[in-house]
Design an enzyme around this catalytic site. Structure first.
Site, PDB file in Angstrom:
ATOM      1  N   GLN A  61     -28.525 100.070  -1.275  1.00 38.54           N
ATOM      2  CA  GLN A  61     -27.333 100.564  -1.467  1.00 38.54           C
ATOM      3  C   GLN A  61     -26.109  99.532  -1.335  1.00 38.54           C
ATOM      4  OE1 GLN A  61     -28.041 104.453   0.868  1.00 38.54           O
ATOM      5  NE2 GLN A  61     -26.447 105.257  -0.970  1.00 38.54           N
ATOM      6  N   HIS A 155     -35.558 103.263   4.264  1.00 36.89           N
ATOM      7  CA  HIS A 155     -34.399 104.012   3.742  1.00 36.89           C
ATOM      8  C   HIS A 155     -34.657 104.075   2.353  1.00 36.89           C
ATOM      9  CE1 HIS A 155     -30.297 105.518   4.581  1.00 36.89           C
ATOM     10  NE2 HIS A 155     -30.563 105.913   3.671  1.00 36.89           N
ATOM     11  N   ASN A 199     -35.854 107.369   6.697  1.00 37.45           N
ATOM     12  CA  ASN A 199     -34.757 108.216   6.419  1.00 37.45           C
ATOM     13  C   ASN A 199     -34.876 109.403   5.693  1.00 37.45           C
ATOM     14  OD1 ASN A 199     -31.544 108.216   6.177  1.00 37.45           O
ATOM     15  ND2 ASN A 199     -32.210 108.197   4.188  1.00 37.45           N
ATOM     16  N   GLU A 200     -34.508 110.431   6.113  1.00 40.13           N
ATOM     17  CA  GLU A 200     -34.607 111.873   5.339  1.00 40.13           C
ATOM     18  C   GLU A 200     -36.084 111.977   4.447  1.00 40.13           C
ATOM     19  OE1 GLU A 200     -31.058 112.046   3.141  1.00 40.13           O
ATOM     20  OE2 GLU A 200     -29.834 112.437   4.754  1.00 40.13           O
TER      21      GLU A 200
END
Length: 459
Positions: A61, A155, A199-200
Site C-alpha cells: 500500500q 499483509h 494480517n486479517e
C-alpha cells in the site's frame, strides 16, 4: 486492512476491496485539547507506562512497484477488479528517512509495517539478500529514532509464484509460508519489537456470516472468479489464487496452519520476540432484544480466536465498525449521534468509537491474551471527524484498560493516505496526506491530536 462500498461494509471485507497548520497545533491548548477534554469529561486519563503509540501501514500500500506480487499482476489484467493500479504508491521504499521523520514529528514510539514476501522471496526458494538488507536498514533506522518496529510478515500481497501454485488453497502453502518466515526471522528478528504473522486472515469471512452480505458477495465473487480464472490462463497455471479469491472458506484451514507454523518458526529464530496474529473484528451488537449477535460473533471469530489462544503471545485487534444485529424483540436504542455525520447516513453511523473497546474486551475474554490494537482509524476526507474520533476512541479504550484488559499499545491506521486495495487511492485514512507527484507527506490537523496524546501518554 478492505475497500468498503456504497453500503458501508468494512474496507477490508472485499480486500482481500485544513485551515489550521498541523505544526502549530502540536503545542498545548487550543481546539484540539478542548476536543480531548470533551471526550474524557474533563478527566486526565493516563495510559500504562511503556504503552506503545504508533501508526500502521502495509508494504504493497505504501512502498510502490511491488512488481513480483500477486496483486500487482491482478491490477494489470482484465476483467479489472481494482479501481486503479498501485504504481508508485507513496514511494515509501525509497523514502524511509521521510517516513521515520514523520513518525518522529508525530511523537510516536512504534510503527507497524510489513516486510514484503514477494521482494524477499521473488521466486520459490530464492531469497534476496539485498531486499533483506533493505528491511534491516529500515529496522535499524527506526531503532535509532527510538521507534519500536512492529513487523507484519504477510499483509495481503504474496509472491506471484505463490499464487500460481494455488495460493492458500495449496496444501503446501503453510510450509511455504513458514519457510519464508524462518528465513526472514533469522535475518531480521533481532531488531524487531513485535512480530505479526498474517494480517486479517479471516477478513473474507466476517461479513459472510450474516444474511445481508450474501447478495453483495454473490456479485463480487462472480467478478473475482472471472478475474482469477483469467490470471490462471495468462500464467498457464492450474489456478491462480490471491486473498481476494472467492474461496476464503477453502483457504482457512491452510491459513490457520500457516499462522501456527509461522509462529513456531519466528519463536525458534528468537524465542523472546512477542508474536501474534492480527484479526479483523467488526463489533456486532444487539439491535433488538433477542438478537443473535453473540452467536454471530462466535461464528465469525470463534475458530480464529481459538487459534490465537493456542498459538500467540498477543492478539492484534483491528476494528473499524459497529453493526447492530436485529432480533425478534423490542428495538434497542439507536447508535448515538456523532458530529459531522448525518444520523441517517448508516454507512457512516457504524463507525462508532465504542466499537474498538468492545472488541478489545471481547477478544481478551475469549483468549486470555494481551491485546495490541494493531489497526483502528477512520476513512474520511473531513479531517475534523478524525480529530474528534481519536480522543473519543482512546477514551473508550482506556475504559477497557481500567477494567484490567492488558493492552500493549494503539496503532492508528494509517500513517499516511495510501493505496486502499480495490478502492485505489480514493479512501483517506491517513494522519498525513501524500502528494503523488512530489510524494511530500503533509501532516493533517488530526495528527496533532494523536501527537499530543502520545507525548503525554494521557488524554
Amino acid at each position: 486492512m478492505m475497500t468498503g462500498d456504497e453500503k458501508g461494509f468494512n474496507r477490508r471485507m472485499v480486500l482481500a476491496t485544513g485551515a489550521m497548520g498541523a505544526a502549530s497545533l502540536l503545542t498545548a491548548g487550543g481546539p484540539l485539547s478542548a476536543a480531548a477534554s470533551a471526550a474524557t469529561g474533563g478527566k486526565h486519563l493516563v495510559f500504562p507506562k511503556g504503552f506503545r503509540w504508533g501508526a500502521s501501514t502495509a508494504g504493497h500500500q505504501v512502498e510502490g512497484n511491488n512488481v513480483n506480487s500477486d496483486l500487482w499482476f491482478m491490477e494489470n489484467i482484465q476483467p479489472q477488479t481494482f479501481t486503479e493500479r498501485s504504481g508508485d504508491a507513496c514511494d515509501s521504499y525509497h523514502r524511509m528517512e521521510e517516513d521515520v521523520a514523520l513518525l518522529k514529528q508525530l511523537g510516536l514510539n512504534a510503527y507497524r509495517f510489513s516486510i514484503e514476501w514477494s521482494r524477499i522471496e521473488p521466486s520459490r526458494g530464492h531469497f534476496s539478500l539485498a531486499e533483506i538488507d533493505h528491511y534491516r536498514r529500515f529496522i535499524d533506522m527506526l531503532r535509532k529514532a527510538g521507534i519500536d518496529p512492529v513487523v507484519t510478515f504477510y499483509h495481503v500481497s504474496a509472491p506471484r509464484w505463490f499464487a500460481e501454485a494455488g495460493g492458500w488453497l495449496n496444501p503446501e502453502s503453510p510450509e511455504l509460508f513458514a519457510n519464508y518466515c524462518d528465513k526472514a526471522a533469522r535475518a531480521l528478528s533481532s531488531g524487531m519489537a513485535y512480530a505479526c504473522t498474517i494480517n486479517e486472515p479471516q477478513v473474507g469471512l466476517t461479513y459472510r456470516t450474516f444474511a445481508s452480505g450474501g447478495e453483495y458477495f454473490k456479485k463480487q465473487d462472480e467478478i473475482q472468479a472471472r478475474a482469477h480464472a483469467a490470471a490462471a490462463k495468462l500464467t498457464s497455471s492450474e489456478r491462480f489464487v490471491t486473498m481476494n479469491h472467492p474461496d476464503i472458506v477453502g483457504m482457512t484451514p491452510q491459513l490457520i496452519k500457516a499462522h501456527e507454523k509461522a509462529y513456531a518458526a519466528i519463536k525458534a529464530a528468537r524465542s523472546n520476540l512477542p508474536t501474534g496474529v492480527t484479526l479483523n473484528l467488526v463489533d456486532f451488537e444487539p439491535g433488538n432484544e433477542g438478537s443473535p449477535y453473540q452467536a454471530l460473533r462466535e461464528k465469525a471469530y470463534g475458530e480464529w480466536l481459538a487459534c490465537a489462544k493456542r498459538a500467540g503471545d498477543f492478539v492484534g485487534v483491528q476494528t473499524y465498525r459497529q453493526i447492530q444485529i436485529p432480533g425478534p424483540g423490542a428495538k434497542l436504542p439507536a447508535q448515538p449521534a456523532m458530529p459531522y455525520v448525518d444520523a441517517g447516513h448508516m454507512e457512516e453511523m457504524i463507525k462508532q468509537p465504542t466499537a474498538l473497546r468492545n472488541m478489545v474486551e471481547y477478544v481478551h475474554e475469549q483468549t486470555g491474551k494481551p491485546i495490541f490494537v494493531t489497526e483502528n482509524g477512520l476513512e474520511t476526507e473531513d479531517d475534523r471527524r478524525r480529530a474528534w474520533y481519536i480522543p473519543q476512541v482512546l477514551t473508550h479504550l482506556h475504559e477497557a484498560i481500567e477494567k484490567g484488559v492488558p493492552v500493549i499499545g494503539y496503532m492508528h491506521w494509517s500513517l499516511m493516505d495510501n493505496f486502499e486495495w480495490l478502492a485505489g487511492f480514493k479512501m483517506k485514512f491517513g494522519l498525513a496526506s501524500v502528494d503523488h507527484q512530489s510524494f511530500k507527506r503533509t501532516p493533517k490537523p488530526s495528527s496533532a491530536v494523536l501527537a499530543r496524546i502520545a507525548r503525554a501518554n494521557a488524554i
